[in-house]
Scaffold this motif. Structure first.
Motif, PDB file in Angstrom:
ATOM      1  N   UNK A 408       0.804  -0.898  -0.054  1.00 11.09           N
ATOM      2  CA  UNK A 408       0.239  -0.255  -0.115  1.00 11.09           C
ATOM      3  C   UNK A 408       0.817   1.354  -0.056  1.00 11.09           C
ATOM      4  N   UNK A 409       1.877   1.203   0.922  1.00  7.66           N
ATOM      5  CA  UNK A 409       2.839   1.950   1.128  1.00  7.66           C
ATOM      6  C   UNK A 409       3.076   3.005  -0.162  1.00  7.66           C
ATOM      7  N   UNK A 410       3.940   1.802  -0.824  1.00 16.25           N
ATOM      8  CA  UNK A 410       4.503   1.330  -2.714  1.00 16.25           C
ATOM      9  C   UNK A 410       4.027   2.446  -3.246  1.00 16.25           C
ATOM     10  N   UNK A 411       2.753   1.592  -3.560  1.00 16.49           N
ATOM     11  CA  UNK A 411       1.764   2.302  -4.704  1.00 16.49           C
ATOM     12  C   UNK A 411       1.063   3.786  -4.307  1.00 16.49           C
ATOM     13  N   UNK A 419       0.293  -0.927  -7.832  1.00 10.75           N
ATOM     14  CA  UNK A 419      -1.027  -0.165  -7.945  1.00 10.75           C
ATOM     15  C   UNK A 419      -1.687  -0.159  -6.453  1.00 10.75           C
ATOM     16  N   UNK A 420      -3.287   0.604  -6.764  1.00  6.05           N
ATOM     17  CA  UNK A 420      -4.161   0.798  -6.206  1.00  6.05           C
ATOM     18  C   UNK A 420      -3.522   0.629  -4.335  1.00  6.05           C
ATOM     19  N   UNK A 421      -3.336   1.782  -3.965  1.00 12.07           N
ATOM     20  CA  UNK A 421      -2.801   1.733  -2.679  1.00 12.07           C
ATOM     21  C   UNK A 421      -4.329   1.098  -1.554  1.00 12.07           C
ATOM     22  N   UNK A 422      -5.264   1.850  -1.647  1.00 11.43           N
ATOM     23  CA  UNK A 422      -6.720   1.654  -1.065  1.00 11.43           C
ATOM     24  C   UNK A 422      -7.021  -0.098  -1.229  1.00 11.43           C
ATOM     25  N   UNK A 427      -6.727  -4.487   2.380  1.00 10.37           N
ATOM     26  CA  UNK A 427      -6.533  -6.674   2.360  1.00 10.37           C
ATOM     27  C   UNK A 427      -5.520  -6.117   3.854  1.00 10.37           C
ATOM     28  N   UNK A 428      -4.457  -5.075   4.011  1.00  8.07           N
ATOM     29  CA  UNK A 428      -3.977  -5.571   5.431  1.00  8.07           C
ATOM     30  C   UNK A 428      -4.834  -5.600   6.701  1.00  8.07           C
ATOM     31  N   UNK A 464      -2.510  10.543   3.149  1.00 10.74           N
ATOM     32  CA  UNK A 464      -2.352   8.732   3.227  1.00 10.74           C
ATOM     33  C   UNK A 464      -1.996   8.243   3.687  1.00 10.74           C
ATOM     34  N   UNK A 465      -0.231   8.343   3.720  1.00 15.13           N
ATOM     35  CA  UNK A 465       0.730   7.937   4.329  1.00 15.13           C
ATOM     36  C   UNK A 465       0.530   7.209   5.642  1.00 15.13           C
TER      37      UNK A 465
END
Length: 561
Positions: A408-411, A419-422, A427-428, A464-465
Motif C-alpha cells: 500500500x505504501x509503495x503504491x 498500484x491501487x494503494x487502497x 487487505x492489510x 494517505x501515508x
C-alpha cells in the motif's frame, strides 16, 4: 534451547567416558561423528529458528522498551517504569544475536561443504534477518569481519550501516535465486527440524522476498545513497513483490507450544509463576481502538473490573459481553461528581505518568487500598498473555499484513510496479483482523461498516501515508517493526508523557553493549560512535552512544522528530 544444549553436553561426555574406558587415542574423540562439532545442520536449525523467534518476540513484549515507546503498554508502578515509561534506556547486549549467528554460520559452512543449496538459502535469510535487525537497533555493527573468532578475529570493525544493508540485500537476493533452483535429490531439509515452514522451500523463498520488501521500504529515504552502492531499491521491491506472501498461512511465525519453559509464552505460569500484571495497556492504543470501534481491542485487552458510570445510581455487578462473544462480570459504580474519571469500559494507563499519579489513576473518590498493580479501574492485558500458549499469541518475524501495508505504501508513493494503494491497505487491515480470528468468527462485527468510517476509510483520509501507518501500527501490536516504521515516517503521531529522562521525545536507537576496555575494541567502538549524529536531546558532555543519537538511516530525514 536448553534441552538441546544439555543433550549435546551429554553426548560429548559419553564420548569422553567411552574413550577413557576403552583406552583409545583421544584423537579419535576429536573426529567422533557424535561430537557437538559435527552435529547435523537439521539439529542446529531448530535451535536457530526457536531462539530467533523468542529473541525477536521479546523485543516487542517481554523486553517492552519498544512496546512502551510505541505506547502499546506502560508499567503500572516503579518496577521497570523508568525504562518503559520514561525512556531511561541503557546499554543493550547483543550476545543473543551473535550466539544465534554463530550457530547459523555452522549451517552455512555445512551447506557449502555438502553442496546443499536449500540450507545455504536458509542460512542467508537468517543471517540477513539478524544483521539487519542489529543494524536497525544500533546503527553501525560488526558485520563483514564478524564471526571470525576461529581465525583469531576477536575485535571486528564496525561496518557502516549502509554497507550492512547493502550486504543483507545482496544475501536475500541470492537466497531467492537459490530457492528457485533446488535439486530435490540433494537439497533437503528435515521437515521436523524446520519449525518455521516444515521444509517448504517456496515458503522460505516468500519469506526472503518479504524481507527484501521490508528493507527496500526501510531504506527508501536513502535511495540515492543505496543506488551509489549498487542497490536499486525500487527494482529490489518490484522483484520481491512478484513472489511473496499471499495470505496469513505464509507468515514467518513460530507458535508457542506451552509444554515447558523453553517453548512457553513469557507471560505464562511456566515462565512467570506470579501473574504478570505489571504491564498495562497504554491509553494511547486503547483510546485509538475505542475510537475506531475496532474489535481487536477485545483480543488484546480486558475490561476494567470497576467501571465508573454516569447512568447508575447504586453499585451493581453486571455481565458484559463483547461482540466476539467473550463475557466478563463488571461492577458499575456511580461516577463521582466533580472528579475527572474515565467512564469507558476499557481504560488504558496514560503514558509517562509520575509514579504516584499512575498508582492512583482513575480511582476517583474510592479510598480503598489496592495492590499497586491491581487497580480495578485500569484494564489488564487480555488473560491470554498470562498463559503458556494461546492461539492468538505467536512469535511473528514478518506477517502478511505487514507485506500488504508495504505494498500500500509503495503504491501510494508511486514509482513502483504495484498500484491501487487502497486495495492493499484494506487487505492489510483484513489480514490483521483475520490473524486474531475476527473475520472468520465475526459475531456481530461487520467489516464493511468498520471500513466505511471516516477515521478508517482510505478515501476519506487527507494524509494517505499517515492512514496507512496508523493501521500498520495497530496490526504490529507488540511487534518491534512499529518502532522502526515510526522512526522512518513519524507515524503514528506519538507524544512523550510528562516524565521522561531526556526531554519530550521518544528514543530512536539502542545503545551499544557496555564498552570492552581493551584498546583494540575501543578503537572500533569509538569509530562507530563517530558515525552517529548528536541531537538536542543528548545532554552536553554525554557520549553519542545514546538513545537519542541519530544513526545514518535517520540522518537528514527530519524524522521522526
Amino acid at each position: 534451547m536448553k534441552v538441546m544444549k544439555n543433550l549435546l553436553k551429554n553426548i560429548f561426555s559419553i564420548g569422553l567416558i567411552a574413550s577413557f574406558w576403552a583406552c583409545e587415542d583421544l584423537t579419535e574423540v576429536n573426529i567422533n561423528p557424535n561430537s557437538p562439532e559435527q552435529v547435523s545442520s537439521n539439529y542446529i536449525l531448530t535451535y536457530v529458528l526457536s531462539n530467533t523467534a523468542k529473541t525477536y518476540h521479546n523485543l516487542g513484549y517481554e523486553n517492552s522498551k519498544i512496546a512502551g515507546a510505541m505506547q502499546y503498554v506502560q508499567r503500572g508502578t516503579n518496577e521497570g517504569a523508568v525504562v518503559v515509561n520514561y525512556y531511561g534506556w541503557g546499554h543493550e547486549s547483543w550476545n543473543s544475536y551473535f550466539d544465534i549467528l554463530r550457530n547459523n554460520q555452522v549451517i552455512y559452512e555445512n551447506a557449502i561443504e555438502e553442496d546443499n543449496q536449500f540450507f545455504k538459502g536458509i542460512a542467508l535469510i537468517m543471517r540477513s534477518f539478524h544483521f539487519g535487525l542489529m543494524s536497525d537497533l544500533y546503527g553501525d555493527i560488526p558485520y563483514s569481519n564478524a564471526l571470525q573468532a576461529n581465525n583469531d578475529g576477536f575485535f571486528p570493525n564496525y561496518d557502516r550501516q549502509e554497507e550492512v544493508y547493502k550486504g543483507i540485500m545482496i544475501d536475500l537476493k541470492e537466497a531467492d535465486a537459490l530457492l528457485q533452483n533446488l535439486d530435490p535429490a540433494k537439497d533437503l531439509v528435515n521437515s521436523s527440524s524446520d519449525i518455521l515452514y516444515g521444509g517448504d522451500s517456496q515458503k522460505w523463498r516468500k519469506f526472503a522476498n518479504a524481507l527484501r520488501m521490508r528493507y527496500s521500504m526501510r531504506l527508501i529515504s536513502k535511495k540515492s545513497e543505496m543506488t551509489a552502492l549498487g542497490i536499486d531499491l525500487v527494482n529490489e521491491f518490484d522483484e520481491a513483490v512478484q513472489f511473496t506472501f499471499t495470505d496469513n498461512a505464509d507468515e514467518a511465525k513460530v507458535d508457542f507450544l506451552g509444554t515447558d519453559e523453553n517453548n512457553a509464552a513469557p507471560g505464562g505460569p511456566l515462565n512467570s509463576p506470579n501473574p504478570n500484571l505489571l504491564l498495562k495497556p497504554a491509553q494511547t492504543i486503547v483510546d485509538k481502538l475505542i475510537g475506531l470501534n475496532d474489535p481487536r481491542l477485545y483480543r488484546w485487552m480486558m475490561p476494567v473490573q470497576y467501571k465508573w458510570d454516569e447512568e447508575v445510581m447504586v453499585e451493581k455487578d453486571s455481565v458484559v459481553t463483547n461482540i466476539l462473544g467473550e463475557s466478563y462480570t463488571v461492577r458499575f459504580k456511580p461516577a463521582p461528581e466533580g472528579l475527572d474519571v474515565n467512564t469507558n469500559l476499557y481504560v488504558g494507563l496514560p503514558v509517562g505518568l509520575p509514579i504516584v499519579e499512575a498508582m492512583a489513576f482513575n480511582k476517583g473518590n474510592d479510598e480503598e487500598g489496592y495492590h499497586p498493580e491491581r487497580s480495578p479501574y485500569i484494564s489488564y492485558l487480555h488473560e491470554r498473555y498470562r498463559k503458556n500458549q494461546d492461539e492468538y499469541v505467536s512469535m511473528n518475524l514478518i506477517t502478511y499484513s505487514e507485506v500488504k501495508f508495504l505494498m500500500a505504501e509503495a503504491a501510494q508513493m508511486g514509482g513502483f510496479s504495484v498500484s491501487d494503494p487502497e486495495m492493499h491497505y484494506k487487505d492489510g487491515i483484513k489480514a490483521s483482523m483475520e490473524k486474531y480470528g475476527i473475520l472468520s468468527n465475526p459475531g456481530s462485527f461487520n467489516f464493511d461498516t468498520y471500513y466505511e468510517q471516516a477515521s478508517v476509510s482510505f478515501a476519506s483520509g487527507d494524509n494517505k501515508e499517515q492512514r496507512i501507518m496508523e493501521q500498520k501500527w495497530l496490526a504490529n501490536w507488540q511487534n518491534p517493526q512499529a518502532w522502526f516504521d515510526w522512526r522512518r515516517t513519524g507515524y503514528p503521531v506519538l507524544e512523550a508523557g510528562p516524565v521522561t529522562q531526556f526531554g519530550a521525545a521518544i528514543p530512536v536507537r539502542y545503545m551499544y553493549p557496555s564498552p570492552n576496555l581493551d584498546p583494540n575494541y575501543l578503537v572500533n567502538y569509538e569509530e562507530a560512535l563517530s558515525s552517529l549524529e548528536n541531537t538536542e536531546y543528548i545532554p552536553a558532555g554525554q557520549s553519542k552512544d545514546h538513545p537519542y543519537a541519530k544513526m545514518w538511516l535517520l540522518q537528514n530525514s527530519g524524522k521522526p522528530w
